[in-house]
Scaffold this motif. Sequence first.
Motif, PDB file in Angstrom:
ATOM      1  N   GLY A 218       0.829  -1.201   0.000  1.00 15.20           N
ATOM      2  CA  GLY A 218       0.000   0.000   0.000  1.00 15.20           C
ATOM      3  C   GLY A 218       0.862   1.248   0.000  1.00 15.20           C
ATOM      4  N   LYS A 219       0.219   2.402   0.178  1.00 17.23           N
ATOM      5  CA  LYS A 219       0.923   3.675   0.125  1.00 17.23           C
ATOM      6  C   LYS A 219       1.280   4.120   1.539  1.00 17.23           C
ATOM      7  CE  LYS A 219       0.041   6.626  -3.108  1.00 17.23           C
ATOM      8  NZ  LYS A 219       1.180   6.277  -3.966  1.00 17.23           N
ATOM      9  N   SER A 220       2.506   3.832   1.956  1.00 15.38           N
ATOM     10  CA  SER A 220       2.930   4.120   3.325  1.00 15.38           C
ATOM     11  C   SER A 220       3.350   5.590   3.463  1.00 15.38           C
ATOM     12  CB  SER A 220       4.095   3.205   3.708  1.00 15.38           C
ATOM     13  OG  SER A 220       3.681   1.850   3.698  1.00 15.38           O
ATOM     14  N   PRO A 221       2.611   6.379   4.259  1.00 13.59           N
ATOM     15  CA  PRO A 221       2.930   7.801   4.390  1.00 13.59           C
ATOM     16  C   PRO A 221       4.057   8.053   5.385  1.00 13.59           C
ATOM     17  CG  PRO A 221       0.974   7.292   5.658  1.00 13.59           C
ATOM     18  CD  PRO A 221       1.394   6.016   4.987  1.00 13.59           C
ATOM     19  N   THR A 222       4.774   9.149   5.157  1.00 17.03           N
ATOM     20  CA  THR A 222       5.840   9.598   6.047  1.00 17.03           C
ATOM     21  C   THR A 222       5.561  11.033   6.441  1.00 17.03           C
ATOM     22  OG1 THR A 222       7.423   8.155   4.921  1.00 17.03           O
ATOM     23  CG2 THR A 222       8.332   9.928   6.269  1.00 17.03           C
ATOM     24  N   ILE A 223       5.686  11.328   7.733  1.00 20.86           N
ATOM     25  CA  ILE A 223       5.382  12.658   8.252  1.00 20.86           C
ATOM     26  C   ILE A 223       6.640  13.246   8.870  1.00 20.86           C
ATOM     27  CG2 ILE A 223       3.955  13.990   9.850  1.00 20.86           C
ATOM     28  CD1 ILE A 223       2.018  11.537   9.857  1.00 20.86           C
ATOM     29  N   ILE A 224       7.018  14.435   8.431  1.00 17.64           N
ATOM     30  CA  ILE A 224       8.093  15.176   9.088  1.00 17.64           C
ATOM     31  C   ILE A 224       7.439  16.289   9.902  1.00 17.64           C
ATOM     32  CG2 ILE A 224      10.190  16.530   8.834  1.00 17.64           C
ATOM     33  CD1 ILE A 224      10.716  15.212   6.190  1.00 17.64           C
ATOM     34  N   SER A 225       7.547  16.190  11.207  1.00 14.85           N
ATOM     35  CA  SER A 225       6.999  17.206  12.096  1.00 14.85           C
ATOM     36  C   SER A 225       7.904  18.445  12.116  1.00 14.85           C
ATOM     37  CB  SER A 225       6.882  16.622  13.507  1.00 14.85           C
ATOM     38  OG  SER A 225       6.676  17.638  14.464  1.00 14.85           O
ATOM     39  N   ARG A 226       7.348  19.550  12.515  1.00 12.39           N
ATOM     40  CA  ARG A 226       8.160  20.747  12.712  1.00 12.39           C
ATOM     41  C   ARG A 226       9.115  20.567  13.895  1.00 12.39           C
ATOM     42  NH1 ARG A 226       3.341  22.831  10.541  1.00 12.39           N
ATOM     43  NH2 ARG A 226       3.748  24.273   8.793  1.00 12.39           N
ATOM     44  N   SER A 227       8.855  19.571  14.723  1.00  9.97           N
ATOM     45  CA  SER A 227       9.743  19.314  15.864  1.00  9.97           C
ATOM     46  C   SER A 227      10.878  18.360  15.520  1.00  9.97           C
ATOM     47  CB  SER A 227       8.936  18.730  17.026  1.00  9.97           C
ATOM     48  OG  SER A 227       8.452  17.429  16.703  1.00  9.97           O
ATOM     49  N   ALA A 228      10.934  17.896  14.277  1.00  7.14           N
ATOM     50  CA  ALA A 228      11.943  16.903  13.887  1.00  7.14           C
ATOM     51  C   ALA A 228      13.309  17.532  13.672  1.00  7.14           C
ATOM     52  CB  ALA A 228      11.499  16.197  12.609  1.00  7.14           C
ATOM     53  N   ASP A 229      14.350  16.722  13.828  1.00  8.27           N
ATOM     54  CA  ASP A 229      15.685  17.081  13.342  1.00  8.27           C
ATOM     55  C   ASP A 229      15.615  16.914  11.825  1.00  8.27           C
ATOM     56  OD1 ASP A 229      18.343  16.843  12.333  1.00  8.27           O
ATOM     57  OD2 ASP A 229      19.070  16.297  14.324  1.00  8.27           O
ATOM     58  N   PHE A 230      15.470  18.033  11.121  1.00 10.95           N
ATOM     59  CA  PHE A 230      15.081  17.990   9.718  1.00 10.95           C
ATOM     60  C   PHE A 230      16.095  17.263   8.845  1.00 10.95           C
ATOM     61  CE2 PHE A 230      14.133  19.685   5.490  1.00 10.95           C
ATOM     62  CZ  PHE A 230      12.756  19.528   5.450  1.00 10.95           C
ATOM     63  N   LYS A 231      17.359  17.595   8.955  1.00 10.78           N
ATOM     64  CA  LYS A 231      18.371  16.976   8.098  1.00 10.78           C
ATOM     65  C   LYS A 231      18.453  15.474   8.341  1.00 10.78           C
ATOM     66  CE  LYS A 231      23.214  17.169   6.660  1.00 10.78           C
ATOM     67  NZ  LYS A 231      24.529  17.832   6.839  1.00 10.78           N
ATOM     68  N   THR A 232      18.394  15.090   9.615  1.00  7.76           N
ATOM     69  CA  THR A 232      18.423  13.655   9.932  1.00  7.76           C
ATOM     70  C   THR A 232      17.207  12.950   9.347  1.00  7.76           C
ATOM     71  OG1 THR A 232      19.651  14.055  11.967  1.00  7.76           O
ATOM     72  CG2 THR A 232      18.460  11.973  11.810  1.00  7.76           C
ATOM     73  N   ALA A 233      16.039  13.593   9.434  1.00  9.79           N
ATOM     74  CA  ALA A 233      14.821  12.989   8.900  1.00  9.79           C
ATOM     75  C   ALA A 233      14.927  12.785   7.395  1.00  9.79           C
ATOM     76  CB  ALA A 233      13.621  13.869   9.238  1.00  9.79           C
ATOM     77  N   VAL A 234      15.347  13.815   6.682  1.00 15.00           N
ATOM     78  CA  VAL A 234      15.468  13.693   5.230  1.00 15.00           C
ATOM     79  C   VAL A 234      16.488  12.634   4.856  1.00 15.00           C
ATOM     80  CG1 VAL A 234      16.004  14.903   3.083  1.00 15.00           C
ATOM     81  CG2 VAL A 234      14.768  16.100   4.907  1.00 15.00           C
ATOM     82  N   THR A 235      17.595  12.588   5.575  1.00 14.93           N
ATOM     83  CA  THR A 235      18.630  11.589   5.300  1.00 14.93           C
ATOM     84  C   THR A 235      18.079  10.179   5.428  1.00 14.93           C
ATOM     85  OG1 THR A 235      20.378  13.069   6.072  1.00 14.93           O
ATOM     86  CG2 THR A 235      20.888  10.710   6.024  1.00 14.93           C
ATOM     87  N   LYS A 236      17.329   9.919   6.499  1.00 13.44           N
ATOM     88  CA  LYS A 236      16.800   8.574   6.721  1.00 13.44           C
ATOM     89  C   LYS A 236      15.699   8.232   5.713  1.00 13.44           C
ATOM     90  CE  LYS A 236      18.094   8.162  11.572  1.00 13.44           C
ATOM     91  NZ  LYS A 236      17.632   7.992  12.967  1.00 13.44           N
ATOM     92  N   ILE A 237      14.904   9.204   5.336  1.00 13.41           N
ATOM     93  CA  ILE A 237      13.845   8.954   4.355  1.00 13.41           C
ATOM     94  C   ILE A 237      14.445   8.616   2.993  1.00 13.41           C
ATOM     95  CG2 ILE A 237      11.959  10.025   3.067  1.00 13.41           C
ATOM     96  CD1 ILE A 237      11.438  11.679   5.681  1.00 13.41           C
ATOM     97  N   ILE A 238      15.411   9.414   2.545  1.00 16.22           N
ATOM     98  CA  ILE A 238      16.028   9.160   1.242  1.00 16.22           C
ATOM     99  C   ILE A 238      16.797   7.842   1.269  1.00 16.22           C
ATOM    100  CG2 ILE A 238      17.746   9.994  -0.417  1.00 16.22           C
ATOM    101  CD1 ILE A 238      15.074  11.506  -0.436  1.00 16.22           C
ATOM    102  N   THR A 239      17.485   7.571   2.362  1.00 11.42           N
ATOM    103  CA  THR A 239      18.210   6.305   2.491  1.00 11.42           C
ATOM    104  C   THR A 239      17.252   5.124   2.361  1.00 11.42           C
ATOM    105  OG1 THR A 239      19.831   7.329   3.964  1.00 11.42           O
ATOM    106  CG2 THR A 239      19.711   4.924   3.981  1.00 11.42           C
ATOM    107  N   GLY A 240      16.140   5.170   3.105  1.00  8.07           N
ATOM    108  CA  GLY A 240      15.172   4.081   3.054  1.00  8.07           C
ATOM    109  C   GLY A 240      14.516   3.953   1.692  1.00  8.07           C
ATOM    110  N   LYS A 241      14.207   5.090   1.077  1.00  4.43           N
ATOM    111  CA  LYS A 241      13.555   5.056  -0.226  1.00  4.43           C
ATOM    112  C   LYS A 241      14.462   4.446  -1.288  1.00  4.43           C
ATOM    113  CE  LYS A 241      10.156   6.131  -3.071  1.00  4.43           C
ATOM    114  NZ  LYS A 241       8.810   5.551  -2.973  1.00  4.43           N
TER     115      LYS A 241
END
Length: 470
Positions: A218-241
């Motif tokens: 299915g279509k698994s959504p990913t949410i980046i909160s304003r409280s997130a460590d933004f660079k770390t979040a993007v790094t992990k999302i792109i790595t996983g993708k």
Amino acid sequence: MSTNENLSGAQIRAIMDKQRAAFLAVDPYTAEQRIELIDRAIGLLVDHADEIVEAVSADFGHRSKDFTRVSEVLSPLMTLKQTKAQLAEWMKPEQRHSERGEAWLQYQPLGVIGILSPWNFPVNLAFGGLAGALAAGNRVMLKPSEFTPRTSELMARMIRSVFSEEEVAVITGGPEVGQAFCAQPFDHLLFTGATSIGKHVMRAAAENLVPVTLELGGKSPTIISRSADFKTAVTKIITGKMHNAGQICVAPDYVFVPEEKVEEFIATAKAVLGGYFPSLKDNPDFTSVINARHFERLQGYLSEAREAGVELIELNPAGEDFSNQEHHKIAPTLLRNPGDELKVMQDEIFGPLLPIKPYKDLTEVVAYINARPRPLALYYFGSDAAEEAFVLNRTLSGGVTLNDVIKHVGVESLPFGGVGPSGMGSYHGKDGFRTFSHAKAVFRPADGPDLMRPPYVEPVRQIVGSLITR
């Protein structure tokens, strides 16, 4: 020995009947016997590791060999070893409370288990299902995907080398063989694959009242909160993708980004991907799309989005031309806020495309997710405990990883499965053992009056009356 290639329904049934007869002819396997079977499977992965890597890479046209060694050899190997270590504990009767005697659950093998495994992790998911089915003491029939023919034939040869056909049988072949396989009266059927195919599997199983476990994606959504460590979040999302070029049932399918952070997301994603893949076309670590059919499907998503005016951002550090290539590689591509009517926002992507959905407030994100079919996975990045609880409590998905992606699947102590259109039932670890077992209820009554048996004399009436209280 038969290769089990393109067998008819009658021939598949004959193998199943042989397995069921062998199952019924002996006592249920002891823990020691089950561990010995699991040890054989462990030996296959260790002894054939290099062959597995080469076969999978060949089936994909190109797939990162290091990624394959981890995902197709090490991962199922660890699953089998953990299963082996905990099996004796899982098999123990489970005591249940009763004030009127002794009650317990006795876990018994079901009999013959059918497993339909997919192409994206052909060895991992075949041996993962095998681990639970063997742990529960069953015989197993495995139908691997025709999209990975070299790997499927290798698995057939491997399994025939250490298992008799009465223990584990591999049935190879195309869609007709798959249909005949699903029509058999198994004691349980495990299917991993597309939701559209899952409907056919369930329909066929229903003819014989075969219980099913469906892992459908299915279509698994990913949410980046304003409280997130933004660079770390993007790094992990792109790595996983980028794992397996996005060809994972729990890959991040689309990502919600605070509207003021979209440009930063794009810039960070470019930097992250460039660090991993300075080039793509001939990079041994960048995996190809499995075949021409799926390549054209993904190109169709891009073409439709482009024609609709969606901005496509290629993550192509070396600016390479993919028009003339030996394989089916696609440059990772971000899609800025594609419309919900587009196929890329309706179908499970299963490729290196990532839509970005800007948002103002998290409540609109949760409402968007809840208005759509329930996903196999959901990912939340943030450090706000109240917000995290809101997302966990107000959304329903098969599983969740917090501040990372995909990782929950590798935790064998957690059940893995979907909910609603993303699947039903679960397996992995103890939950897999239980899926492939029958939990038989056993009760030994204590001595005492039987309140259900006539004559209903006055002392019995008094006992009943004393028990009917608030």
